[in-house]
Design a protein around this motif. Structure first.
Motif, PDB file in Angstrom:
ATOM      1  N   PRO A  54     -31.512  -7.229  24.914  1.00 49.39           N
ATOM      2  CA  PRO A  54     -31.577  -5.913  24.282  1.00 49.39           C
ATOM      3  C   PRO A  54     -32.955  -5.272  24.368  1.00 49.39           C
ATOM      4  N   ALA A  55     -32.955  -3.969  24.581  1.00 48.01           N
ATOM      5  CA  ALA A  55     -34.235  -3.253  24.635  1.00 48.01           C
ATOM      6  C   ALA A  55     -34.797  -3.086  23.229  1.00 48.01           C
ATOM      7  N   LEU A  56     -33.894  -2.946  22.266  1.00 45.43           N
ATOM      8  CA  LEU A  56     -34.346  -2.570  20.928  1.00 45.43           C
ATOM      9  C   LEU A  56     -34.302  -3.712  19.907  1.00 45.43           C
ATOM     10  N   GLY A  61     -36.704 -11.062  16.753  1.00 47.22           N
ATOM     11  CA  GLY A  61     -35.336 -10.804  16.302  1.00 47.22           C
ATOM     12  C   GLY A  61     -35.145  -9.559  15.444  1.00 47.22           C
ATOM     13  N   SER A  62     -36.203  -8.776  15.217  1.00 42.12           N
ATOM     14  CA  SER A  62     -36.018  -7.566  14.394  1.00 42.12           C
ATOM     15  C   SER A  62     -35.501  -6.418  15.250  1.00 42.12           C
ATOM     16  N   VAL A  63     -34.598  -5.648  14.644  1.00 48.45           N
ATOM     17  CA  VAL A  63     -34.068  -4.479  15.344  1.00 48.45           C
ATOM     18  C   VAL A  63     -35.101  -3.358  15.253  1.00 48.45           C
ATOM     19  N   VAL A  64     -35.384  -2.752  16.390  1.00 47.75           N
ATOM     20  CA  VAL A  64     -36.371  -1.666  16.421  1.00 47.75           C
ATOM     21  C   VAL A  64     -35.682  -0.391  15.923  1.00 47.75           C
ATOM     22  N   ILE A  73     -44.781  -2.391  18.666  1.00 43.95           N
ATOM     23  CA  ILE A  73     -44.354  -3.780  18.839  1.00 43.95           C
ATOM     24  C   ILE A  73     -43.575  -4.005  20.140  1.00 43.95           C
ATOM     25  N   ARG A  74     -42.451  -3.314  20.271  1.00 45.70           N
ATOM     26  CA  ARG A  74     -41.548  -3.663  21.362  1.00 45.70           C
ATOM     27  C   ARG A  74     -42.070  -3.271  22.745  1.00 45.70           C
ATOM     28  N   ARG A  75     -42.631  -2.072  22.850  1.00 44.60           N
ATOM     29  CA  ARG A  75     -43.134  -1.650  24.154  1.00 44.60           C
ATOM     30  C   ARG A  75     -44.213  -2.617  24.680  1.00 44.60           C
ATOM     31  N   LEU A 387     -33.963   7.118  20.593  1.00 41.87           N
ATOM     32  CA  LEU A 387     -34.783   6.690  19.446  1.00 41.87           C
ATOM     33  C   LEU A 387     -36.125   7.433  19.460  1.00 41.87           C
ATOM     34  N   LEU A 388     -36.612   7.715  20.670  1.00 48.21           N
ATOM     35  CA  LEU A 388     -37.917   8.379  20.771  1.00 48.21           C
ATOM     36  C   LEU A 388     -37.794   9.903  20.723  1.00 48.21           C
ATOM     37  N   GLY A 389     -36.628  10.394  20.352  1.00 45.12           N
ATOM     38  CA  GLY A 389     -36.472  11.820  20.086  1.00 45.12           C
ATOM     39  C   GLY A 389     -36.068  12.666  21.277  1.00 45.12           C
ATOM     40  N   THR A 390     -35.659  12.055  22.379  1.00 44.05           N
ATOM     41  CA  THR A 390     -35.200  12.871  23.510  1.00 44.05           C
ATOM     42  C   THR A 390     -33.664  12.827  23.569  1.00 44.05           C
ATOM     43  N   ASP A 391     -33.125  13.530  24.552  1.00 43.77           N
ATOM     44  CA  ASP A 391     -31.673  13.570  24.716  1.00 43.77           C
ATOM     45  C   ASP A 391     -31.172  12.537  25.725  1.00 43.77           C
ATOM     46  N   GLY A 392     -32.006  11.588  26.110  1.00 43.53           N
ATOM     47  CA  GLY A 392     -31.555  10.538  27.031  1.00 43.53           C
ATOM     48  C   GLY A 392     -30.917  11.112  28.283  1.00 43.53           C
TER      49      GLY A 392
END
Ligand code: GCU
Length: 442
Positions: A54-56, A61-64, A73-75, A387-392
């Motif tokens: 998972p990316a997030l 083990g924490s969900v971003v 953290i994750r990046r 999650l980062l505020g874009t429209d993917g």
């Protein structure tokens, strides 16, 4: 969400006990394994069972759940894993110097200024120099630009005889090289891949560099090119984690951007990094590691680029590491025939570009690069973009299935298309990139 595929394992995975390598065509080596050749799987029903990392979710083990957690953290975690396990760790940015070599005021039918600028990376005897070929629209101030590496030398981009003929080592190609050096017949041979007039007409600059100026594309245990130039800086990096050629080319792109930020005719804050094939893998890694690139374009990048490795369809990690042992770091060898053990997969590479714009393109005749896997990697990176505020990928949710050929899905921040035709870069591809860049860079 991770996808779980359970169509069953491929029963006969190709044996990678390589006994013979025969380079039949440029970039398309035919490998012989014992008595049998490597046989790629092209059957979706034979894709091994896999679960995408998972990316997030962080290593602990924490969900971003917030952009802040992603950034803090994750990046960084993902950058570290890709560096240590896939591409190799590059040294920190080093100093550059530059020199103007030539200027032509009436290039591209008088519509552009063409310059050659040498950018030297590192200092002293070990330094290495790359020559930037730069086209900027005439009468424009600070143009947005496409920056891309080329395969056959700057002289192959345009037939103009005043472009200097690259004399660095080059893979042999019939007619255009003599003893691994370009000859006069190489002028303009790759011009169909670089429609400069189209870019200039839309107000974009083009900056291109022969990739072999940064690191020659052969396995030499990293003795030459950028690896030699920065040997001292890379000394403390553990052996298995030393940067491969893709990381070297990406590092060169970042140093080219250091220069472009100082160039009076280019807007360094609006640079798109572009690459095809192995150089499309490179543009993704450059975009992931260097957040100054505002747009990242990966054309037919396939295995080790945009395609999900766990699908093991077309080219596999085992096959790429065998044919091109110098592209990735030595740790990546652990995942030959063992994709599920790799702590990352390529959708996370695309996620590392978020929230900046990214465009991935496939071709129907390029099943080796797994077009469907390239599309799925875009879909799987969509939650990070949102999650980062874009429209993917645009709309409320990403598309569920790959779009039909020649119908781009490019309304959002992640663009994708499947072009009819072979592994190549065509005007159709560039028309989509220009449309996308007009939205994201202007
Ligand atoms: C080979 C290789 C690919 C790569 C391509 C290229 O086909 O297997 O991974 O993308 O060369 O760079 O031309």
């Amino acid at each position: 969400m991770p996808i779980l595929h359970s169509q069953g394992r491929v029963s006969q995975l190709p044996c990678l006990a390589l006994t013979g390598v025969c380079f039949a065509l440029f970039g398309l080596p035919t490998l012989t394994f014992g008595q049998t050749k490597f046989v790629a799987n092209y059957d979706e029903a034979k894709i091994p069972e896999y679960e995408l990392p998972p990316a997030l979710v962080t290593k602990s083990g924490s969900v971003v759940q917030s952009a802040k957690q992603w950034k803090q953290i994750r990046r960084p975690e993902l950058i570290q894993i890709f560096s240590e396990q896939v591409y190799g760790t590059a040294p920190k940015a080093c100093s550059i110097s530059h020199e103007l070599i030539s200027t032509k005021m009436d290039a591209v039918n008088g519509k552009a200024i063409r310059r050659e600028v040498d950018v030297t990376v590192g200092e002293g005897e070990a330094s290495t120099t790359m020559r930037l070929l730069i086209y900027t629209p005439k009468n424009a101030v600070k143009s947005p630009a496409f920056l891309g590496l080329n395969f056959q030398g700057n002289h192959s981009v345009d037939p103009d005889p005043s472009i200097s003929l690259n004399q660095n080592w080059m893979r042999n190609r019939q007619g255009t090289t003599t003893d691994n050096k370009a000859n006069e017949s190489a002028r303009g041979v790759a011009s169909s891949r670089w429609p400069v007039a189209m870019m200039i007409d839309q107000g974009f600059a083009l900056v291109t560099i022969y990739y072999g100026d940064i690191d020659p594309d052969f396995d030499d245990q990293f003795e030459n090119g950028i690896h030699r130039a920065l040997r001292t800086e890379a000394k403390s990096i553990p052996k298995k984690e030393k940067w491969g050629s893709i990381a070297g080319w990406a590092y060169g792109l970042s140093r080219a951007l250091d220069y472009l930020e100082m160039d009076s005719m280019i807007d360094g804050s609006r640079v798109a990094v572009f690459g095809h094939s192995r150089l499309g893998k490179t543009s993704l890694w450059a975009g992931a590691t260097d957040e100054r690139f505002k747009l990242v374009i990966s054309n037919n990048s396939g295995c080790g680029g945009a395609a999900i490795s766990r699908r093991a369809i077309g080219e596999t990690i085992g096959r790429i590491n065998t044919s091109f042992p110098h592209w990735f770091c030595d740790n990546y060898l652990q995942y030959n025939e063992n994709e599920n053990a790799c702590p990352v997969d390529q959708h996370q590479l695309i996620s590392l570009i978020a929230p900046r714009a990214v465009y991935v393109a496939s071709a129907t005749g390029d099943q080796w690069a797994d077009p469907k896997g390239e599309f799925l990697a875009c879909v799987e990176s969509d939650p990070v973009y949102r999650l980062l505020g874009t429209d993917g990928m645009g709309d409320k949710a990403p598309p569920q299935t790959s779009p039909p050929a020649d119908q781009p899905v490019a309304k959002g921040t992640i663009g994708y298309h499947l072009r009819t035709g072979k592994h190549d870069v065509t005007d159709f591809d560039w028309m989509q990139y220009l449309k996308f860049a007009n939205r994201h860079l202007k």
